[in-house]
Design an enzyme around this catalytic site. Structure first.
Site, PDB file in Angstrom:
ATOM      1  N   GLN A 270      26.453  24.343  22.272  1.00 19.05           N
ATOM      2  CA  GLN A 270      26.621  23.096  23.009  1.00 19.05           C
ATOM      3  C   GLN A 270      25.363  22.233  22.871  1.00 19.05           C
ATOM      4  O   GLN A 270      24.251  22.689  23.132  1.00 19.05           O
ATOM      5  CB  GLN A 270      26.901  23.405  24.487  1.00 19.05           C
ATOM      6  CG  GLN A 270      27.188  22.198  25.338  1.00 19.05           C
ATOM      7  CD  GLN A 270      28.514  21.512  24.993  1.00 19.05           C
ATOM      8  OE1 GLN A 270      29.527  22.154  24.755  1.00 19.05           O
ATOM      9  NE2 GLN A 270      28.487  20.187  24.944  1.00 19.05           N
TER      10      GLN A 270
ATOM     11  N   ASP B 128      32.419  23.321  15.036  1.00 17.76           N
ATOM     12  CA  ASP B 128      32.059  21.933  15.337  1.00 17.76           C
ATOM     13  C   ASP B 128      31.947  21.100  14.053  1.00 17.76           C
ATOM     14  O   ASP B 128      31.904  19.878  14.111  1.00 17.76           O
ATOM     15  CB  ASP B 128      30.700  21.889  16.070  1.00 17.76           C
ATOM     16  CG  ASP B 128      30.850  21.451  17.519  1.00 17.76           C
ATOM     17  OD1 ASP B 128      31.928  20.919  17.873  1.00 17.76           O
ATOM     18  OD2 ASP B 128      29.895  21.625  18.292  1.00 17.76           O
TER      19      ASP B 128
ATOM     20  N   LYS C 222      36.223  24.316  27.849  1.00 21.10           N
ATOM     21  CA  LYS C 222      36.478  24.943  26.548  1.00 21.10           C
ATOM     22  C   LYS C 222      36.915  26.388  26.741  1.00 21.10           C
ATOM     23  O   LYS C 222      37.898  26.836  26.148  1.00 21.10           O
ATOM     24  CB  LYS C 222      35.214  24.885  25.677  1.00 21.10           C
ATOM     25  CG  LYS C 222      34.983  23.506  25.078  1.00 21.10           C
ATOM     26  CD  LYS C 222      33.588  23.370  24.474  1.00 21.10           C
ATOM     27  CE  LYS C 222      33.363  21.919  24.044  1.00 21.10           C
ATOM     28  NZ  LYS C 222      31.967  21.615  23.697  1.00 21.10           N
TER      29      LYS C 222
END
Ligand code: NDP
Length: 295
Positions: free
Chosen positions: A97, A120, A53
């Site tokens: 995460q 997200d 990422k």
């Protein structure tokens, strides 16, 4: 009938190119989009994701801020970091995460992120906005699937879509997005009766099950478009291999189009994270929505 193999790797490169174009436009206005990624602990798979990422964020011209915290970080310290990132004008997207260590409440942590920076799309506000057809931050994996479907099929209106899997991160948002594009949507799951028969009604079949190669050609309507979200590492002939939730060979023999694993949905997920960050940056600065990068 020839089957189209939908090339997610190439499509993701195209999306990253579009993102880079928007980033260049923002830089002309003196704005650099920034993505903060928070990793707690040393889960090896998460470390790989976070590294990828960060690398791709920098490649499209954005700022990447990585926060690696020890596994025994307290929930209060993590929440304090999120509060700082929420308040930081240089940060337009925040990603924590998952999975988090067991002593943390993931819902509490995710819902502490400013919804406008929740790239997200897991914050309860974004879930609600998506469910009510309003402008939301959309979870990356289903957004990537939607982009590939639109690219391949054009209008999805009126098509029968079956999503196998009802998780909050893939199945449910995928179904909402397909509904938003006027598909007739069925969500199937582990209690669905006669799953192959349900799936054979689908013009669009999305498999997000987490069971290696479960969806075979017997589940596929001739000519259907099959999207395989699954990522499963299995051992075959003494070697580790990545396979999807779809049995590729048998499904491809019946489908009109299909995504492979690897090289299908997987690469689109990070591309959509970058797309969401640019979208968040545009929204934060009162600029028009980036074309082709949102639901
Ligand atoms: P979850 O385990 O959270 O959900 C799986 C879903 O599949 C559940 O709703 C479950 O039903 C359903 N299911 C399980 N077994 C069956 C069965 N035999 N028949 C019908 N339905 C079944 O998984 P995720 O949604 O998180 O992930 C799904 C897959 O996608 C995984 O392979 C994962 O690795 C992959 N993935 C890939 C990503 C990418 O970037 N490409 C990102 C995220 C996930 P029930 O609710 O009834 O238990």
């Amino acid at each position: 009938m020839t089957t189209t193999i939908i090339d997610g790797k190439a499509f993701a490169a195209k999306v990253r190119g579009q993102v880079a174009g928007y980033v260049a436009g923002l830089k002309e206005r003196g704005i650099i989009p920034g993505l903060a990624v928070v990793l707690v602990g040393e889960d090896p798979a998460s470390q790989v994701y976070v590294r990828n990422k960060g690398k791709q964020t920098v490649e499209v011209g954005m700022n990447s801020y990585e926060h690696k915290l020890p596994v025994d970080t307290s929930e209060a310290d993590l929440l304090a970091l999120i509060a700082r990132l929420n308040a930081d004008p240089a940060v337009h997207g925040i990603l924590v995460q998952l999975p988090l260590p067991g002593h943390m409440n993931a819902d509490l942590v995710i819902n502490a992120i400013d919804p406008a920076k929740d790239v997200d799309g897991f914050h309860i506000s974004n879930v609600g906005l998506l469910g009510t057809g309003q402008k939301a931050m959309v979870p990356c994996t289903p957004l990537g699937c939607l982009m590939m479907l639109r690219d391949h099929l054009g209008s999805l209106s009126g098509l029968n879509a079956v999503v196998v899997g009802r998780s909050n991160i893939v199945g449910k948002p995928m179904a909402q997005l397909l509904l938003g594009d006027s598909c007739t949507v069925t969500i199937a799951h582990s209690r669905t009766k006669d799953l192959p028969e349900v799936c054979r009604r689908a013009d669009i079949l999305v498999a997000a099950v987490g069971r290696p190669e479960m969806v075979t050609g017997a589940f596929v309507k001739p000519g259907a478009t099959v999207i395989d979200v699954g990522i499963n590492r299995i051992e075959r002939d003494g070697k580790m291999k990545l396979v999807g939730d779809v049995h590729f060979e048998s499904a491809a023999a019946v489908a009109g189009a299909i995504t492979p694993v690897p090289g299908g949905v997987g690469p689109m997920t990070i591309a959509c994270l970058l797309a969401n960050t640019v979208t968040a940056c545009h929204r934060a600065n009162g600029l028009p929505e980036p074309q082709g990068l949102t639901a």
